[in-house]
Design a protein around this motif. Structure first.
Motif, PDB file in Angstrom:
ATOM      1  N   UNK A   1       0.858  -1.189   0.000  1.00  0.00           N
ATOM      2  CA  UNK A   1       0.000   0.000   0.000  1.00  0.00           C
ATOM      3  C   UNK A   1       0.896   1.241   0.000  1.00  0.00           C
ATOM      4  N   UNK A   2       1.966   1.175   0.823  1.00  0.00           N
ATOM      5  CA  UNK A   2       2.883   2.311   0.945  1.00  0.00           C
ATOM      6  C   UNK A   2       3.557   2.664  -0.375  1.00  0.00           C
ATOM      7  N   UNK A   3       4.041   1.646  -1.121  1.00  0.00           N
ATOM      8  CA  UNK A   3       4.738   1.974  -2.373  1.00  0.00           C
ATOM      9  C   UNK A   3       3.796   2.700  -3.329  1.00  0.00           C
ATOM     10  N   UNK A   4       2.491   2.393  -3.239  1.00  0.00           N
ATOM     11  CA  UNK A   4       1.550   3.065  -4.127  1.00  0.00           C
ATOM     12  C   UNK A   4       1.209   4.468  -3.630  1.00  0.00           C
ATOM     13  N   UNK A   5       1.311   4.669  -2.317  1.00  0.00           N
ATOM     14  CA  UNK A   5       0.974   5.996  -1.781  1.00  0.00           C
ATOM     15  C   UNK A   5       2.155   6.951  -1.827  1.00  0.00           C
ATOM     16  N   UNK A   6       3.380   6.421  -1.563  1.00  0.00           N
ATOM     17  CA  UNK A   6       4.570   7.287  -1.536  1.00  0.00           C
ATOM     18  C   UNK A   6       4.843   7.871  -2.911  1.00  0.00           C
ATOM     19  N   UNK A   7       4.849   6.976  -3.908  1.00  0.00           N
ATOM     20  CA  UNK A   7       5.200   7.453  -5.245  1.00  0.00           C
ATOM     21  C   UNK A   7       4.198   6.926  -6.266  1.00  0.00           C
ATOM     22  N   UNK A   8       3.001   7.494  -6.294  1.00  0.00           N
ATOM     23  CA  UNK A   8       2.014   7.003  -7.260  1.00  0.00           C
ATOM     24  C   UNK A   8       2.508   7.288  -8.683  1.00  0.00           C
ATOM     25  N   UNK A   9       2.394   6.288  -9.548  1.00  0.00           N
ATOM     26  CA  UNK A   9       2.797   6.495 -10.932  1.00  0.00           C
ATOM     27  C   UNK A   9       4.280   6.318 -11.181  1.00  0.00           C
TER      28      UNK A   9
END
Lengths: 331, 258
Positions: free
Chosen positions: A294-302
């Motif tokens: 979840x974090x990898x998607x929130x920290x750097x979306x895209x």
């Protein structure tokens, strides 16, 4: 004590469930919680159904399965080797699975037939385990197994480097590198279906070892005198790790540190009893990996921050702290 | 009646012959001291009875050939206390003692009332109740030794093999431990302990078996086995020997000049 343990299991199950739901609800498509869940369960809402069922569900399922695999196998290997620094990669399974994947990418096989990558990775894991088991012999000491694992890991690592070194195609080299960083992005239900049988068989093998691992607390001779076949425990631990970690690496690449850290954090909560650590570590591993994903998607979306990079960034300092604490205990 | 019977036992480790043609008969109620110089084969003898080292010859336990027993069945007949006091994790004393019930439990079953009673009995016997909830790793060497013996007692096997159970213990703990083992034997178990302290072997054991270079050099009561001549030829020491009301007193004094 018994109630305390049940409460811990219940608490960790709830956290895992929560992380699973959070993983399902995280993504670039901005949709409401109710719409997402509606699409997932009823299949109504065309494009959203596709997003939920084909993109987010497999990702969350893989996070759950792979996280639990890493936590569980880490707890089993630490218990079997009676070494707090043991982790799933120790047996050479991850490195060899990576080599299998690299061969699939390097040879172009994965372009022709996409499932060749996880299949080759699985083959790599199986070969590694057969090698370690053959090197270790029938009733080997734990030191021999660790050394055999190191030897197989180093060789697989060297062959992977060779492939990168000789790669004439920079895109293939790039793909190899990216794949090795470990990620759950763009995985389909096909990946889930491919990995699930191996992972489930691996879990069944690993979970069956609880009582034997408890007895091994007093060393192999004492365990044998209590009716435990140490040879059998070795075989089951190695096969169970190979099946579950091999399949995990095959679909997600190498994700480090989860299998090392999770048993450590949770051990004091179960009074250090190896058998109780197994279910607890599986749940802990699942929630940790789901949270990280979840974090990898929130920290750097895209930007496609790789999951394995995040776990290593968080894991390495923890490992250092562990070494520090061990040193203090020795002094 | 014979409980453990060894006939023509031979053990080789690598190319080295460690035990040669060892035959023994051991009955319930005996407290046997296994003595002999370092490297004589005492530990190997205990391990071969457990099937931990490959051997030729016959071993029978309770009238059954040892080869015919599964690891678990054997564990219900023989408990073992290894020489190294390995405790891998910081588990509680109570949990450690409960491990002794392992060969009696099936599948994923937990402890029943009978198991708990046996564990409590072992804890009482070794007098470790006061630290039953503490981590076994936080205890002193003497306390750990008692906890590990309680674990072996919880196995509730009619034969106990103990490899140097008194090493590293102070005199009070040594006496306490030897006394417990002697009690266990007088309650009807068979106990075999390998020992380096000849004084305490002579004081507590009902029978001594002297091993020398892989063979039985003497077998009998302490008075019969521990003679000045044997201590000279086998151990290479001059010893002070005296028979008292407490039994034989043995004190090695000096090395024999070669």
């Amino acid at each position: 004590m018994k109630d305390h343990f049940r409460l811990l299991l219940l608490g960790l199950s709830l956290i895992t469930l929560l992380m699973f739901a959070l993983s399902l609800l995280t993504g670039p498509a901005a949709v409401s919680v109710s719409d997402s869940l509606n699409a997932l369960f009823t299949g109504q809402g065309d494009a959203l159904v596709l997003v939920m069922r084909e993109i987010r569900l497999p990702r969350a399922l893989l996070g759950l399965m792979i996280g639990a695999t890493l936590g569980l196998s880490g707890a089993v290997l630490q218990g079997y080797l009676r070494n707090p620094l043991a982790e799933p990669g120790l047996l050479g399974v991850s490195a060899s699975a990576s080599l299998g994947a690299v061969i699939a990418i390097y040879s172009g096989l994965s372009l022709v037939f996409p499932l060749a990558l996880p299949l080759m990775a699985l083959a790599g894991a199986v070969i590694a385990v057969l090698l370690v088991q053959a090197l270790a012999g029938r009733a080997a000491g734990t030191l021999i197994i660790i050394l055999a694992g190191v030897a197989v890991s180093s060789f697989a690592g060297a062959m992977t480097s060779l492939a990168l070194n000789l790669s004439s195609n920079p895109f293939a080299a790039m793909e190899i590198l990216y794949w090795m960083l470990g990620s759950l992005t763009d995985r389909s239900m096909l990946h889930v279906a491919l990995a699930a049988p191996f992972i489930l068989v691996g879990w069944a093998l690993l979970f069956s070892l609880g009582r034997s691992l408890d007895a091994l607390t007093l060393g192999p001779d004492a365990a044998a005198s209590m009716g435990i076949s140490v040879k059998r425990v070795q075989l089951i631990a190695i096969l169970g790790t190979a099946a579950s970690v091999g399949a995990s690496t095959a679909v997600a690449g190498a994700i480090g540190f989860v299998g090392l850290i999770v048993p450590h954090i949770l051990r004091p909560l179960v009074g250090s009893q190896p058998s109780r650590l197994l279910p607890v570590s599986a749940l802990g591993g699942a929630s940790m990996l789901l949270a990280a994903d979840v974090l990898v998607r929130m920290i750097a979306p895209g930007r496609d921050l790789k999951l394995g990079v995040l776990t290593a960034i968080v894991g390495a300092p923890f490992f250092l702290w562990l070494v520090f604490r061990t040193r203090r205990a020795l002094i | 009646m014979s409980f453990l019977k060894l006939s023509h036992l031979n053990v080789s480790l690598g190319s080295k012959s460690v035990l040669r043609d060892v035959s023994l008969d051991i009955g319930k109620g005996e407290f046997i001291g296994l003595i002999g110089p370092n490297g004589a084969g005492k530990s190997t003898l205990l391990k071969s009875v457990l099937g931990l080292v490959p051997s030729t010859g016959e071993i029978s336990v309770a009238g059954i050939l040892s080869d015919r027993l599964s690891t678990k069945e054997r564990a219900r007949h023989i408990a073992y206390l290894p020489q190294d006091r390995e405790i891998g994790w910081a588990i509680s004393v109570e949990k450690l003692v409960a491990l002794g019930r392992t060969p009696h439990l099936g599948g994923f079953a937990g402890l029943d009332e009978n198991d708990v009673a046996i564990i409590e009995n072992a804890i009482r016997r070794m007098d470790i109740a006061e630290f039953r909830h503490r981590s076994a790793l936080d205890l002193s060497g003497g306390e750990q030794a008692r906890v590990l013996i309680a674990r072996a007692l919880a196995q509730d096997a009619p034969l106990l093999l103990a490899d140097e159970p008194t090493s590293g213990l102070d005199p009070a703990h040594q006496i306490g431990l030897m006394q417990s083992l002697a009690e266990l034997a007088s309650d009807g178990s068979a106990v075999i302990a390998s020992l380096h302290d000849l004084g305490s072997a002579a004081r507590w054991c009902s029978r001594l078996i002297l091993i020398h270079e892989g063979q039985i050099a003497a077998d009998g009561s302490p008075l019969e086995v521990l003679t000045a001549e044997r201590l000279r030829t086998i151990y290479g020491v001059e010893a002070y020997l005296e028979t008292t009301q407490q039994g034989l007193i043995v004190q090695p004094i000096s090395l024999i000049a070669k």
